[in-house]
Design a protein around this motif. Structure first.
Motif, mmCIF file in Angstrom:
data_model
loop_
_atom_site.group_PDB
_atom_site.id
_atom_site.type_symbol
_atom_site.label_atom_id
_atom_site.label_comp_id
_atom_site.label_asym_id
_atom_site.label_seq_id
_atom_site.Cartn_x
_atom_site.Cartn_y
_atom_site.Cartn_z
ATOM 1 N N UNK A 42 65.022 9.728 26.547
ATOM 2 C CA UNK A 42 63.985 10.602 27.091
ATOM 3 C C UNK A 42 64.503 12.025 27.271
ATOM 4 N N UNK A 43 65.786 12.162 27.623
ATOM 5 C CA UNK A 43 66.360 13.498 27.768
ATOM 6 C C UNK A 43 66.419 14.205 26.416
ATOM 7 N N UNK A 44 66.694 13.445 25.362
ATOM 8 C CA UNK A 44 66.716 14.025 24.017
ATOM 9 C C UNK A 44 65.331 14.540 23.643
ATOM 10 N N UNK A 45 64.297 13.706 23.885
ATOM 11 C CA UNK A 45 62.929 14.145 23.615
ATOM 12 C C UNK A 45 62.556 15.353 24.476
ATOM 13 N N UNK A 46 63.024 15.358 25.714
ATOM 14 C CA UNK A 46 62.739 16.488 26.602
ATOM 15 C C UNK A 46 63.359 17.771 26.071
ATOM 16 N N UNK A 47 64.516 17.652 25.399
ATOM 17 C CA UNK A 47 65.152 18.828 24.805
ATOM 18 C C UNK A 47 64.286 19.436 23.721
ATOM 19 N N UNK A 48 63.734 18.586 22.852
ATOM 20 C CA UNK A 48 62.823 19.093 21.823
ATOM 21 C C UNK A 48 61.567 19.692 22.468
ATOM 22 N N UNK A 49 61.072 19.008 23.487
ATOM 23 C CA UNK A 49 59.852 19.449 24.165
ATOM 24 C C UNK A 49 60.030 20.831 24.784
ATOM 25 N N UNK A 50 61.124 20.998 25.536
ATOM 26 C CA UNK A 50 61.361 22.274 26.207
ATOM 27 C C UNK A 50 61.610 23.390 25.199
ATOM 28 N N UNK A 51 62.343 23.091 24.133
ATOM 29 C CA UNK A 51 62.599 24.108 23.107
ATOM 30 C C UNK A 51 61.302 24.538 22.440
ATOM 31 N N UNK A 52 60.467 23.578 22.075
ATOM 32 C CA UNK A 52 59.197 23.882 21.441
ATOM 33 C C UNK A 52 58.318 24.711 22.373
ATOM 34 N N UNK A 53 58.342 24.370 23.646
ATOM 35 C CA UNK A 53 57.548 25.112 24.617
ATOM 36 C C UNK A 53 57.994 26.570 24.688
ATOM 37 N N UNK A 54 59.312 26.805 24.704
ATOM 38 C CA UNK A 54 59.839 28.163 24.805
ATOM 39 C C UNK A 54 59.488 28.989 23.567
ATOM 40 N N UNK A 55 59.693 28.406 22.389
ATOM 41 C CA UNK A 55 59.410 29.129 21.146
ATOM 42 C C UNK A 55 57.921 29.447 21.037
ATOM 43 N N UNK A 56 57.082 28.451 21.312
ATOM 44 C CA UNK A 56 55.639 28.654 21.238
ATOM 45 C C UNK A 56 55.179 29.704 22.233
ATOM 46 N N UNK A 57 55.744 29.666 23.430
ATOM 47 C CA UNK A 57 55.359 30.613 24.475
ATOM 48 C C UNK A 57 55.693 32.042 24.066
#
Length: 302
Positions: free
Chosen positions: A106-121
């Protein structure tokens, strides 16, 4: 937190090292804007004009309505670059290698999630800034500072939830080719599903009842409220009672459920519920993978 920070830094480094990925993510912005300018603007301007809005403000109101909706579309399409890294890691087996370190799936998925959120933002905020420059130059009006701060918060939350939705769809894909096909389909329909390209009342009742629970639809409505806040006075002036409400209902600013307009609090409640469902789904999927790995190890030992 240290492991999550490492994962985010690693994902951002991969994204920045792939120049083509950056170019394609950025290219989605002018593509989405051009779709509105060249194919939809005249049609929607005529519709707004026929609704009874003063001719002096028809173009500005149309542009504000549509630009706000386009931000939600751009917020989604700029997630694709990072999510593709997630799919590629799964296909090459790199995600399994991460489990050697003291990190959870879940932490690995959270890493992709947070990165995608930052780039998209970042991409969406740059687009919003460009929009403010356009409205200032073209119409001589800008959003008040308090409204701009609200738009910032909406974009941040939108990046969070849109990235999560894409991750739910894509985290089990093992081929970047399959993901590219999915991204093309999703990027094509998201503008219609979110009510960004066409007025909300265009859709049949059965579709409205479904889209009401689709987070991008709620986000489009919420951010449109902020962008047209400067239009409330001059649109309503000289028109019959309830004219402004009718216009905003027709064009998807106000969403109706069971003959009642959803309040902002109700809309945010739907979004928070959707975010909780995304979190639960990704956690359960991560747990299943952990269990599956444990069972495989036990079979090998036996």
């Amino acid at each position: 937190m240290r492991s999550l920070r490492f994962l985010v830094q690693r994902n951002i480094a991969l994204f920045l090292n792939n120049k083509l990925n950056i170019i394609l993510s950025f290219a989605s912005i002018p593509v989405v804007v051009s779709l509105y300018v060249f194919f939809l603007r005249d049609f929607l301007t005529d519709m707004v004009g026929q609704s009874g809005v003063s001719p002096d403000y028809v173009q500005q109101l149309t542009d504000r309505l549509m630009f706000a909706g386009l931000l939600i579309v751009i917020n989604t399409t700029t997630c694709f670059g990072i999510i593709q890294i997630c799919v590629n890691d799964m296909g090459t087996g790199i995600r399994k290698d991460f489990l050697i370190a003291p990190v959870t799936p879940f932490l690995i998925l959270s890493g992709y999630w947070l990165t995608s959120m930052l780039v998209s933002c970042v991409f969406t905020l740059l687009t919003a800034l460009g929009g403010e420059i356009f409205f200032t130059y073209q119409y001589g009006s800008t959003l008040p500072l308090c409204r701009q701060l609200k738009v910032l918060m909406i974009i941040l939350f939108s990046s969070w939830i849109n990235s999560g939705i894409l991750l739910c769809f894509a985290h089990k894909l093992k081929s970047t080719t399959t993901f590219s096909t999915f991204a093309n389909l999703y990027g094509t329909v998201i503008g219609f599903l979110a009510g960004a390209y066409l007025p909300y009342y265009f859709y049949p009742d059965w579709m409205k009842s479904m889209l009401l629970w689709f987070p991008p639809t709620q986000l489009t409505s919420i951010i449109r409220r902020e962008y047209i806040s400067v239009a409330n006075i001059w649109v309503d002036t000289g028109n019959r009672t309830g004219f402004l409400d009718a216009v905003y209902q027709n064009f998807g600013v106000d969403l109706i459920h069971k003959n009642r307009i959803l309040s902002v609090l109700q809309q945010w409640s739907i979004l928070i519920l959707a975010l909780a469902v995304i979190l639960l789904y990704l956690w359960v999927c991560s747990y299943e993978k952990t269990v599956g790995k444990g069972n495989s190890v036990q079979k090998e030992l036996s």
